[in-house]
Write a protein that holds these residues in place. Structure first.
Motif, mmCIF file in Angstrom:
data_model
loop_
_atom_site.group_PDB
_atom_site.id
_atom_site.type_symbol
_atom_site.label_atom_id
_atom_site.label_comp_id
_atom_site.label_asym_id
_atom_site.label_seq_id
_atom_site.Cartn_x
_atom_site.Cartn_y
_atom_site.Cartn_z
ATOM 1 N N PRO B 215 7.707 4.482 -14.746
ATOM 2 C CA PRO B 215 7.455 4.236 -16.163
ATOM 3 C C PRO B 215 5.969 4.054 -16.476
ATOM 4 O O PRO B 215 5.556 4.228 -17.617
ATOM 5 N N LEU B 216 5.190 3.682 -15.465
ATOM 6 C CA LEU B 216 3.765 3.446 -15.721
ATOM 7 C C LEU B 216 2.997 4.755 -15.868
ATOM 8 O O LEU B 216 1.942 4.800 -16.483
ATOM 9 N N CYS B 217 3.523 5.819 -15.274
ATOM 10 C CA CYS B 217 2.784 7.078 -15.235
ATOM 11 C C CYS B 217 3.075 7.908 -16.472
ATOM 12 O O CYS B 217 3.760 8.927 -16.410
ATOM 13 N N GLY B 254 -1.587 -4.141 -10.907
ATOM 14 C CA GLY B 254 -1.355 -5.155 -11.925
ATOM 15 C C GLY B 254 -0.288 -4.752 -12.922
ATOM 16 O O GLY B 254 -0.032 -5.458 -13.894
ATOM 17 N N ARG B 255 0.327 -3.587 -12.721
ATOM 18 C CA ARG B 255 1.343 -3.104 -13.655
ATOM 19 C C ARG B 255 2.661 -2.840 -12.939
ATOM 20 O O ARG B 255 3.723 -2.908 -13.544
ATOM 21 N N CYS B 256 2.552 -2.504 -11.660
ATOM 22 C CA CYS B 256 3.733 -2.132 -10.894
ATOM 23 C C CYS B 256 4.665 -3.327 -10.728
ATOM 24 O O CYS B 256 4.234 -4.427 -10.400
ATOM 25 N N THR B 257 5.950 -3.106 -10.969
ATOM 26 C CA THR B 257 6.941 -4.166 -10.824
ATOM 27 C C THR B 257 7.724 -4.028 -9.523
ATOM 28 O O THR B 257 8.689 -4.742 -9.303
ATOM 29 N N ASP B 258 7.339 -3.074 -8.702
ATOM 30 C CA ASP B 258 8.054 -2.768 -7.469
ATOM 31 C C ASP B 258 9.530 -2.471 -7.745
ATOM 32 O O ASP B 258 10.412 -2.926 -7.023
ATOM 33 N N CYS B 259 9.754 -1.669 -8.766
ATOM 34 C CA CYS B 259 11.140 -1.336 -9.140
ATOM 35 C C CYS B 259 11.748 -0.343 -8.160
ATOM 36 O O CYS B 259 12.967 -0.171 -8.118
ATOM 37 N N LEU B 279 -1.445 -3.595 -3.553
ATOM 38 C CA LEU B 279 -2.138 -4.002 -4.772
ATOM 39 C C LEU B 279 -1.356 -5.076 -5.519
ATOM 40 O O LEU B 279 -1.913 -5.999 -6.104
ATOM 41 N N GLU B 280 -0.043 -4.944 -5.430
ATOM 42 C CA GLU B 280 0.802 -5.929 -6.072
ATOM 43 C C GLU B 280 0.619 -7.296 -5.398
ATOM 44 O O GLU B 280 0.501 -8.317 -6.062
ATOM 45 N N LYS B 281 0.555 -7.258 -4.087
ATOM 46 C CA LYS B 281 0.348 -8.493 -3.326
ATOM 47 C C LYS B 281 -1.008 -9.104 -3.674
ATOM 48 O O LYS B 281 -1.125 -10.307 -3.914
ATOM 49 N N ASP B 282 -2.039 -8.258 -3.707
ATOM 50 C CA ASP B 282 -3.372 -8.761 -4.042
ATOM 51 C C ASP B 282 -3.390 -9.398 -5.427
ATOM 52 O O ASP B 282 -3.986 -10.458 -5.634
ATOM 53 N N CYS B 283 -2.749 -8.753 -6.385
ATOM 54 C CA CYS B 283 -2.716 -9.299 -7.743
ATOM 55 C C CYS B 283 -2.068 -10.671 -7.747
ATOM 56 O O CYS B 283 -2.494 -11.580 -8.437
ATOM 57 N N PHE B 284 -1.011 -10.788 -6.956
ATOM 58 C CA PHE B 284 -0.304 -12.059 -6.917
ATOM 59 C C PHE B 284 -1.156 -13.124 -6.235
ATOM 60 O O PHE B 284 -1.343 -14.226 -6.751
#
Ligand code: SF4
Ligand code: SF4
Ligand code: SF4
Ligand code: SF4
Lengths: 52, 314, 347
Positions: B215-217, B254-259, B279-284
């Motif tokens: 959905p982000l793309c 910062g946008r990915c929800t790991d869906c 990147l998701e981990k880093d954001c968290f």
């Protein structure tokens, strides 16, 4: 980038104001030294595309 | 989760009949085991087409982008987070949506199940947390929790974060270690990391199903399709393939929800989430940020806070 | 017509023996990978004949995803300066072992496009002609196989030089062309069996396999309908809704032939490539003026099905541009099923 296999020390971030000329020189020197110490980069180089 | 469907149909029917929405976006039964097809329902009689089971892993937020109608959308936890992201990014308006929330117990990993059996899987049914897999000359019962998509087994937001209707009571959230796999890679020396990702992408055919399922793309022209200037080569050269994957991951930071829709969509079963998850981990860890949890907070990449980490800047 | 019996214990030996005259290509599963892909087999690597169908079709044997058409240099010091040179490529005889009958038949459909009286694509034709296709009949067709409804089928011989049939402890090899005969000789497989009895056996297996195929399509009405009637049909929006416009269906399809031409320049030299492309991508039809005649998704989805099931049918009057392998249906991330679309178009 480092997570993907680029060695630590090849990518640098710095904040240098246009008034900080000495800091700029110092940063450039540090970066070039660090990168030279790592030797030539062999990832993410395409001289020509490799295809079948 | 099977019991949800009556409630989903009932809510959907009501919404269409009361003219609260112009259409419902949901799933209809697929023609293959472990597959459902996203669909659009506009009339009360078509509501019967809607289904819900553990094969609804495609992210429906992907079908909202820039739509103008009033839409009822069925949303599991991750879908709802991507809807929030869509709203924050002005891809849809909250007022247009009636979100039918589905507390989720995870989706089945069709890639893994397919490769677990030598013969062809002809039927997959589920009941009470068990999955029955049938083929011509085999039948096996597995625990659903053992065959979940990897992103579902480490999901900590199974319940929708925004909703207008709810099809059941909320489910208990899992308490899991989300990043064991990412840490494994972090611990590798550089050369091994490089090779790990080379091997990961070695069968990629650049079909872009991962990008298009995400959905982000939604960019009108993706950077890989840009031709003036052209940023990336278009052959199957491995550097160009990698460039596509890691840059796409950055665009999802910062946008990915790991869906997991990207991984699910891949015809050759590549886990390209190994890029986005870092990147998701880093954001968290660095910004305390998890994408799509709230409509009132701006994502870390478009805000500045004095306490943002800056020790990487020398 | 003759049929050769190959004992399974002579299989690997024969393959190795044939290497003196042939390169071998076949499905092979690399360590740690989930499925086999067609590749040139190194010494000692055996083709994997257990998988019903490869995820990625064998079309890349003659039509690689990326192929260099020519190289050039503008370096005046080079003797090749300003010349366009076709790169050397190995077109020596190549035996494709274990290709599925419908995948081999797909080449015949693609040939209509790449090898015509007016125009001959040298890259495709040279690679195709180098190949001898040793096909493996499909005794147990999978659920998405509808090849009996196209002109192909699980035992289709049209694209093959030899048809192998697995009889448990041995293979029966039905020799279809002289090329096939030559390959069997090179492998040292020469044990002739009684032709009539063997053909009868093979036909029995064939019938058994064909009745297992439950999915059927028909396109008799599509043939009769006008292009405009189908083009303007009201089901396209519905068909296209779920489609995410990826390239999975076109890239995996053995009959999809579209490509894009790209130049890559590095300094004073460069290459021109042919890369797979597909009607599902917006960029495929994007004009340099900025106009895109297939600007929205539903147009592209319609194009794919109209080309395969109508335009091709009308143009060549020789069936549809599909052999019924089922890959596009099986691997579509959102389960768009060509069998259903065909049904809609035919009704
Ligand atoms: S879906 Fe898979 S094969 Fe297609 S581009 Fe993405 S990673 Fe590559
Ligand atoms: S990158 Fe993959 S996991 Fe992340 S939001 Fe997109 S589809 Fe979902
Ligand atoms: S594979 Fe499916 S989703 Fe992708 S372009 Fe083809 S029909 Fe559309
Ligand atoms: S259109 Fe689909 S079923 Fe037909 S040959 Fe192509 S991939 Fe196979």
């Amino acid at each position: 980038m480092e997570h993907m296999g680029i060695e630590p020390g090849r990518i640098h971030f710095s904040w240098v104001s246009s008034a900080e000329s000495t800091k700029f020189v110092q940063v450039v020197n540090e970066v070039t030294e660090a990168v030279k110490a790592l030797g030539p980069n062999n990832h993410f180089i395409t001289k020509e595309a490799k295809v079948a | 989760m099977l019991g949800y469907i009556d409630k989903i149909r009932q809510i959907s029917k009501g919404l269409i009949e009361d003219k609260k929405v112009d259409m419902i976006i949901g799933f209809k039964k697929g023609t293959m085991p472990m597959m459902n097809e996203p669909c659009l329902v506009k009339s009360p009689k078509d509501v019967e087409k809607l289904v819900w089971d553990s094969n609804c892993g495609i992210n429906l937020a992907n079908y909202l982008t820039d739509r103008k109608e009033r839409i009822g959308i069925i949303a599991k936890g991750c879908d709802s987070r991507n809807i929030v992201t869509h709203i924050i990014e002005n891809k849809i308006k909250r007022e247009q949506l009636v979100i039918i929330g589905v507390p989720c117990t995870g989706m089945i990993d069709k890639h893994r199940l397919t490769s677990m059996f030598e013969g062809e899987i002809e039927q997959v049914t589920e009941q009470n947390g068990n999955i029955t897999i049938k083929g011509e000359d085999f039948e096996e019962i597995l625990k659903k929790n053992d065959v979940l998509q990897q992103n579902c087994s480490v999901c900590i937001h199974r319940n929708p974060v925004v909703y207008d209707e709810l099809v059941s009571d909320l489910v208990e959230e899992q308490d899991v270690d989300r990043y064991e796999d990412v840490r494994k890679i972090e611990a590798m020396p550089s050369e091994k990391k490089w090779n790990y990702f080379d091997d990961l992408l070695s069968t990629c055919i650049r079909c872009y199903a991962c990008r298009n399922a995400c959905p982000l793309c939604y960019c009108p022209t993706c950077f890989v399709d840009e031709s003036r200037p052209q940023w990336v080569g278009k052959s199957d050269d491995s550097i160009d393939i990698r460039t596509f994957h890691f840059l796409r991951a950055y665009h999802c930071a910062g946008r990915c929800t790991d869906c997991g829709a990207c991984e699910r969509a891949c015809p050759v079963g590549i886990n390209m989430r190994m890029f986005t998850r870092k990147l998701e981990k880093d954001c968290f860890e660095q910004y305390g940020w998890e994408a799509g949890l709230s409509l009132d907070e701006r994502p870390p990449l478009d805000t500045y806070k004095p306490e943002d980490p800056d020790d990487f800047i020398k | 017509m003759k049929v050769i019996k190959i004992d399974k214990k002579d299989w690997v030996g024969g393959l190795e023996k044939s290497r003196s005259a042939y390169r071998l290509v076949g499905p092979f599963k690399e360590n740690g990978k989930q499925f086999p892909v067609f590749k040139e087999l190194d010494k000692g690597q055996e083709p994997d004949l257990t998988t019903l169908n490869t995820v990625i079709s064998p079309k890349s044997i003659v039509f690689p995803q990326s192929e260099v058409m020519f190289e050039y240099t503008t370096d005046e010091k080079s003797e090749d300066c300003n010349l366009l040179k076709r790169p050397e490529k190995n077109y020596s005889p190549c035996a494709v072992i274990g290709i599925r009958p419908y995948d081999a038949a797909a080449f015949l459909l693609v040939q209509k496009n790449f090898d015509t009286p007016d125009y001959r694509d040298p890259y495709w034709c040279d690679a195709y002609e180098a190949c001898t296709f040793i096909g493996m009949a499909i005794n147990n067709p999978d659920n998405t196989d509808f090849s009996t409804s196209t002109k192909s089928g699980p035992f289709d011989e049209s694209g093959l030089d030899v048809l192998l049939v697995d009889m448990k402890d041995h293979f029966l090899a039905k020799v279809i062309t002289d090329k096939g005969d030559a390959y069997l000789k090179a492998a040292g497989w020469t044990a002739k069996v009684d032709t009539d009895a063997a053909i009868k056996q093979i036909d029995e297996m064939k019938n058994k396999a064909e009745v297992k195929i439950a999915s059927k399509i028909s396109f008799d009405n599509i043939e009769k309908k006008s292009i405009m009637e189908l083009y303007e049909a009201d089901f396209w929006e519905d068909v296209a809704f779920a489609c995410i416009n990826c390239g999975t269906c076109t890239y995996l399809c053995p009959t999809c032939w579209c490509f894009d031409i790209q130049d890559e320049n590095h300094g004073k030299s460069g290459k021109r490539f042919k890369n797979w492309d597909g009607c599902m991508f917006p960029l495929f039809t994007h004009h340099s003026s900025g106009h895109n005649p297939r600007g929205i998704k539903v147009m592209r989805v319609r194009q794919r099905f109209m080309h395969k099931l109508k335009y091709f049918l009308d143009k060549y009057e020789d069936g549809i541009m599909c052999v019924g392998c089922g890959r596009c249906t099986r691997f579509c991330p959102v389960n768009i099923d060509i069998r259903n679309v065909c049904k809609l178009m035919n009704s």
